[in-house]
Design an enzyme around this catalytic site. Structure first.
Site, PDB file in Angstrom:
ATOM      1  N   CYS A 142       0.875  -1.488   0.288  1.00 25.34           N
ATOM      2  CA  CYS A 142      -0.645  -0.224   0.005  1.00 25.34           C
ATOM      3  C   CYS A 142       0.666   0.714  -0.628  1.00 25.34           C
ATOM      4  O   CYS A 142       1.693   1.659  -1.024  1.00 25.34           O
ATOM      5  CB  CYS A 142      -1.003  -0.569   1.058  1.00 25.34           C
ATOM      6  SG  CYS A 142      -2.283   0.861   1.134  1.00 25.34           S
ATOM      7  N   LYS A 163     -11.311   9.204  -1.227  1.00 28.40           N
ATOM      8  CA  LYS A 163      -9.906   7.370  -0.549  1.00 28.40           C
ATOM      9  C   LYS A 163     -11.171   5.968  -1.596  1.00 28.40           C
ATOM     10  O   LYS A 163     -12.333   6.263  -1.229  1.00 28.40           O
ATOM     11  CB  LYS A 163     -10.400   6.973   0.789  1.00 28.40           C
ATOM     12  CG  LYS A 163      -9.712   6.182   1.280  1.00 28.40           C
ATOM     13  CD  LYS A 163      -9.521   6.105   2.960  1.00 28.40           C
ATOM     14  CE  LYS A 163      -8.841   5.412   3.155  1.00 28.40           C
ATOM     15  NZ  LYS A 163      -8.769   5.084   4.886  1.00 28.40           N
ATOM     16  N   HIS A 235      -4.646  -4.206   0.246  1.00 28.54           N
ATOM     17  CA  HIS A 235      -4.576  -4.868   1.634  1.00 28.54           C
ATOM     18  C   HIS A 235      -4.596  -6.427   1.556  1.00 28.54           C
ATOM     19  O   HIS A 235      -5.688  -6.974   3.258  1.00 28.54           O
ATOM     20  CB  HIS A 235      -4.419  -3.783   3.108  1.00 28.54           C
ATOM     21  CG  HIS A 235      -3.907  -2.611   3.721  1.00 28.54           C
ATOM     22  ND1 HIS A 235      -3.241  -2.968   4.145  1.00 28.54           N
ATOM     23  CD2 HIS A 235      -4.406  -1.714   2.593  1.00 28.54           C
ATOM     24  CE1 HIS A 235      -2.255  -1.883   4.168  1.00 28.54           C
ATOM     25  NE2 HIS A 235      -3.350  -0.671   3.578  1.00 28.54           N
ATOM     26  N   GLU A 237      -3.755  -8.551   3.621  1.00 26.28           N
ATOM     27  CA  GLU A 237      -3.133  -9.059   5.532  1.00 26.28           C
ATOM     28  C   GLU A 237      -4.631  -8.445   5.944  1.00 26.28           C
ATOM     29  O   GLU A 237      -4.546  -9.251   7.191  1.00 26.28           O
ATOM     30  CB  GLU A 237      -2.135  -8.662   5.162  1.00 26.28           C
ATOM     31  CG  GLU A 237      -1.304  -7.311   5.480  1.00 26.28           C
ATOM     32  CD  GLU A 237      -1.911  -5.654   5.074  1.00 26.28           C
ATOM     33  OE1 GLU A 237      -2.252  -4.673   5.749  1.00 26.28           O
ATOM     34  OE2 GLU A 237      -2.063  -6.405   3.732  1.00 26.28           O
TER      35      GLU A 237
END
Length: 304
Positions: A142, A163, A235, A237
């Site tokens: 990221c 965003k 992301h 994870e």
């Protein structure tokens, strides 16, 4: 095979409760030659949560991995006890003259801040340039992707007006790359960023190949020509509830956050989201360890 971490790291109990094999070590433990040395620069606000997420993914491999956590000196975190960093993290001077098989650089909530206004930007530049000489394979996640593109390729910062946040469908472009081995043609992965990565800019100004992308989220998985630098703009994870926690955090701060796309059931933030990217995340990290971290070590040893 286990991941090796320092004694009493909070992640140990959590992972052991999930039947993850974790070995404990002291700071003076001598690393066995069969272990891969992986350094993690953790820039996320909730560092303990990120430790849990990354160690969970790294443990899903037949390889034994020796984990070293790295901090930025002089930066006081707001969401993690300083004692935790002092007990379980090393500083750059501790590892300056060491080599590692792999490095993971996490994201950070810095997407709207210019690089020159980040107090520890000089340390980031120093670390990235050092890593090219001391690390076999580097994985940027990221915000770290944006930072690495600036330091290593001198690309300017590109920022979205709103965003990008949610769970997005991605397409595997190069299914023959070892990093995407076993990937479905289409898979899901989370994003939470202001950073933008225009494909035309990347192709014109870098040697990077885009291995996977999303119609909504853009470039997702990129790799340098020498295969040592790997970039993940999302992301993978993240846990099932991470985007929810970020959404409610921003609500409390009065930021009027956008509801994450394709995340809450029926777009209702009162309903519990389900994780739909776990298998992708496990496979991505396993491929990185098996085909890039370990194989680069084997190539290095065979050159002697």
């Amino acid at each position: 095979m286990p991941v090796q971490v320092l004694n009493r790291l909070p992640a140990i109990k959590i992972l052991q409760n999930e039947d993850v094999f974790v070995m404990q070590k002291s700071r003076n433990t001598f690393k066995e030659q069969s272990s891969l040395k992986v350094l993690i620069l953790n820039l996320m606000p909730k560092k303990i949560e990120t430790e849990n997420q990354l160690l969970r993914l790294l443990s899903n491999s037949p390889l034994q991995i020796d984990i070293q956590l790295l901090r930025i000196d002089g930066h006081i975190p707001k969401n993690t006890p300083v004692e935790h960093l002092n007990n379980f993290y090393c500083s750059f001077p501790d590892i300056r003259y060491k080599n590692f098989d792999g490095l993971i650089v996490t994201g950070a909530p810095l997407g709207l801040i210019n690089f020159e206004n980040i107090t520890f930007w000089p340390q980031i530049e120093q670390l990235f340039l050092w890593a090219k000489e001391h690390i076999n394979s580097i994985l940027f996640i990221c915000w770290a992707v944006q930072a690495a593109l600036k330091v290593l390729y001198n690309l300017p910062k590109f920022t979205r007006k709103r965003k990008l946040v949610g769970i997005y469908q991605h397409n595997t472009i190069n299914s023959h790359a070892l990093l995407t081995k076993g990937f479905d043609e289409k898979f899901l992965a989370p994003h939470s960023r202001y950073s933008d990565f225009p494909k035309d800019i990347i192709y014109r100004n870098t040697d990077l190949e885009i291995l996977a992308e999303s119609d909504e989220a853009g470039a997702y998985l990129l790799m340098s020509q020498d295969k040592r630098l790997i970039f993940i703009t999302g992301h993978p994870e993240y846990d099932a509830m991470t985007l929810s926690q970020e959404y409610y955090r921003d609500l409390k701060l009065g930021l009027s956050p956008k509801l994450p796309d394709h995340y809450f059931p029926q777009d209702n933030p009162n309903l519990v989201p389900k994780i739909s990217w776990r298998s992708h995340a496990y496979l991505l990290f396993a491929n990185w360890l098996n085909y890039y971290v370990q194989q680069n070590v084997i190539k290095h040893l065979s050159s002697f």
